[in-house]
Write a protein that holds these residues in place. Structure first.
Motif, short mmCIF file in Angstrom:
data_model
loop_
_atom_site.label_atom_id
_atom_site.label_comp_id
_atom_site.label_asym_id
_atom_site.label_seq_id
_atom_site.Cartn_x
_atom_site.Cartn_y
_atom_site.Cartn_z
N PRO A 19 3.86 45.66 -14.77
CA PRO A 19 5.13 46.00 -14.13
C PRO A 19 5.15 45.63 -12.65
CG PRO A 19 4.19 47.91 -15.24
CD PRO A 19 3.17 46.83 -15.30
N GLN A 21 6.40 47.12 -10.34
CA GLN A 21 6.13 48.29 -9.49
C GLN A 21 4.65 48.40 -9.13
OE1 GLN A 21 8.18 48.19 -12.00
NE2 GLN A 21 9.99 49.43 -11.64
N ASN A 22 3.79 48.03 -10.10
CA ASN A 22 2.36 48.03 -9.79
C ASN A 22 2.04 47.07 -8.66
OD1 ASN A 22 1.93 49.84 -11.79
ND2 ASN A 22 0.64 48.54 -13.05
N TYR A 39 4.20 46.01 -6.39
CA TYR A 39 4.79 46.55 -5.16
C TYR A 39 3.88 47.59 -4.54
CZ TYR A 39 9.41 44.37 -5.66
OH TYR A 39 10.44 43.49 -5.73
N SER A 40 3.34 48.43 -5.43
CA SER A 40 2.53 49.50 -4.90
C SER A 40 1.28 48.94 -4.22
CB SER A 40 2.30 50.49 -6.02
OG SER A 40 1.05 50.94 -6.11
N ALA A 46 -4.99 45.49 -9.70
CA ALA A 46 -3.80 45.84 -10.49
C ALA A 46 -3.66 44.98 -11.74
CB ALA A 46 -2.55 45.71 -9.63
N ALA A 78 -5.38 46.03 -15.81
CA ALA A 78 -4.27 46.28 -16.73
C ALA A 78 -4.38 45.39 -17.96
CB ALA A 78 -2.93 46.06 -16.03
#
Ligand SMILES: Nc1ncnc2c1ncn2[C@@H]1O[C@H](COP(=O)(O)OP(=O)(O)O)[C@@H](O)[C@H]1O
Ligand SMILES: [Mg+2]
Lengths: 252, 253
Positions: A148, A150-151, A153-154, A169, A173
């Motif tokens: 994702p 978001q991962n 981005y984080s 990340a 995953a």
């Protein structure tokens, strides 16, 4: 419970599976009543008696071929797949190439591979590696694509570099799916191994099985088949161990 | 501290569809916040709240307009802005300590220095006994605290939170709201908190920015000086601001 002694539990599972297969085999052998299908006991006796003198050496060479080809294609396919999954601008050009090459029955290139690389271990390893390469590549790429945003981005908001994003990340995953693709590839690799070992060689379980077949030594042939099954079993167990070490978080 | 002027954001078209001119997510957004302020941003879902936070965090660039954080353009590599995402902040394959130390690890700090910073923070947040647990073994509230621990580890001055409490039950939610206030006070933070809960926006935000439907713009900025004071939830002012928000957002009557 399984947490207490996973090794013991696994051994019990394998034992039960073996028993079931043996029983099935036994009844089939009784039913067929032909020396082409020896009973499991006969095959096992044969396996034990020729294990040190012949099987072991073929087992070793076959194991080497499978392990080296799996390792080599993993080492190339995994980083490439992780990268292509994240970088659309390259994937756009590489994907069509993969899709064109993936469905080709690469085994038909065996004569050319033999021609190019001679008759030693390398062409066999190359052939197996070439076939499993695509399975690992496509699975890894899709897994990497599915991380994702978001991962990412984080990670970015923590100031991560591109390499750090892959390391923290993307790679973890994708690892469970990579291991799944390795399990599938392992089955493929052993099937291809058998095929490439039935040509122009006098080493390996594939050769041993074909050779026993041609001399109608059926219990010997089944001893060879058991060797192959054993080879797969050991490698699956290795993958399971890697998974339980590296993907602990998946089994909480 | 935060200065946003005439900001607009259009997501480029995804497929080569000639009818698709991209998604206009934000238009004409103006927002100011002083150092130490707590801003809640509230608006209907899909109005561009997350996009606005991503712009403030320097993760995406606006299509037009000006954004300044401490007089600089936002940059995701800045260490003094921290972002907490709703669901994806923590990595399930890392333990609590590893997750909390991730920012420091990325900065290249040694393991020793990492734990010197992170262990006291985890202790403070009541997480020390879970330090080797994985996120899946924690409750939702604990997970959010780990995410907060990670952000605090490198001492940010601006904390951006995207619906940090929306997946929690009401009780945990109120506890954590209190907790966020404490963190804000102790660390002298400027806080921007996106939420879709009216009560949360009013309880936490000393300034409440209300956004319209997409393309999102800030239709009203409400000053809410009593936010965060003890017992605010029971006071008539609280309910007044809440019903104000309800009518602005077009819910209830
Ligand atoms: N990467 C993207 N590409 C295209 N459209 C997007 C993207 N991210 C968000 N959007 C769209 O932009 C709008 C605002 O999204 P978002 O900022 O996530 O809203 P909110 O957080 O307020 O729910 C939505 O309509 C969403 O569909
Ligand atoms: Mg959102």
């Amino acid at each position: 419970m399984s947490r207490k002694n996973p090794l013991l539990k696994k051994s019990v599972d394998v034992f039960i599976a073996t028993t079931v297969i043996m029983a099935f085999w036994y009844f089939l052998a009784i039913y067929v009543k032909n020396n082409m299908l020896p009973t499991p006991w006969a095959a096992m006796r044969e396996f034990m008696s020729i294990f040190r003198s012949t099987i072991l050496q073929h087992f070793y060479i076959s194991g080497l071929r499978v392990v080296v080809s799996l390792l080599a294609s993993t080492v190339i396919a995994v980083p490439l797949g992780l990268f292509l999954g994240r970088e659309d601008k390259y994937d756009r050009y590489v994907s069509p190439v993969i899709y064109l090459l993936y469905p080709i029955p690469k085994i038909v290139f065996l004569p050319i591979v033999f021609l190019l690389f001679g008759l030693g271990n390398f062409p066999k390893i190359f052939m197996i590696g070439l076939i499993v390469f695509f399975q690992i590549l496509v699975t890894t790429r899709d897994a990497s694509k599915g991380v994702p945003v978001q991962n990412i981005y984080s990670m970015l908001s923590l100031g991560a570099s591109r390499f750090q994003i892959y390391r923290h990340a993307v790679w973890p995953a994708c690892l469970p799916k990579i291991l799944t693709s390795l399990r599938i590839s392992l089955g493929t690799a052993i099937a291809v191994l058998f095929f490439v070992e039935s040509f122009a060689t006098s080493e390996g379980l594939g050769y041993f099985i074909m050779d026993s077949w041609s001399t109608a030594s059926y219990s010997q042939m089944f001893a060879g088949i058991m060797g192959m099954s054993f080879l797969g079993l050991i490698l699956y167990i290795v993958l399971d161990i890697i998974e339980s070490r590296w993907c602990k978080w998946q089994y909480l | 501290m935060i200065f946003v002027e005439d900001l607009a954001l259009t997501y480029e078209q995804q497929n080569n569809n000639i009818y698709d001119n991209g998604v206009k997510a934000l238009a004409n957004v103006n927002l100011k916040a002083r150092r130490g302020e707590r801003v809640s941003i509230i608006g209907p879902s899909g109005c561009g709240k997350s996009s606005l936070l991503f712009i403030l965090a320097g993760l995406i660039r606006p299509s037009s307009g000006n954004v300044l954080i401490d007089s600089c353009e936002p940059d995701s590599r800045r260490t003094d802005t921290a972002l907490i995402l709703q669901d994806y902040g923590l990595f399930p394959w890392k333990t609590v300590v590893e997750n909390a130390s991730l920012g420091l690890e990325i900065r290249g700090l040694g393991k020793r220095e990492q734990s010197d910073i992170v262990i006291p923070i985890l202790e403070k947040l009541g997480l020390s006994e879970f330090s080797t647990a994985y996120p899946a073994q924690l409750s939702g509230g604990q997970r959010q605290r780990v995410a907060i621990a990670r952000s605090l580890a490198f001492k940010p001055s601006l904390l951006l939170m995207d619906e940090p409490l929306s997946s929690l039950d009401a009780l945990t939610r109120e506890t954590l709201q209190q907790f966020i206030l404490e963190i804000w006070r102790e660390h002298n933070l400027t806080l921007v908190l996106v939420t879709h809960s009216i009560e949360e926006a009013v309880f936490l935000g000393s300034t409440i920015a209300v956004m319209s439907e997409r393309p999102g713009t800030i239709i009203e900025t409400i000053v809410n000086p009593l936010a965060g004071t003890p017992g605010y939830r029971q006071r008539p002012e609280f309910h007044k601001v809440c019903s104000r928000l309800r009518s602005l957002l077009g819910v209830g009557n």
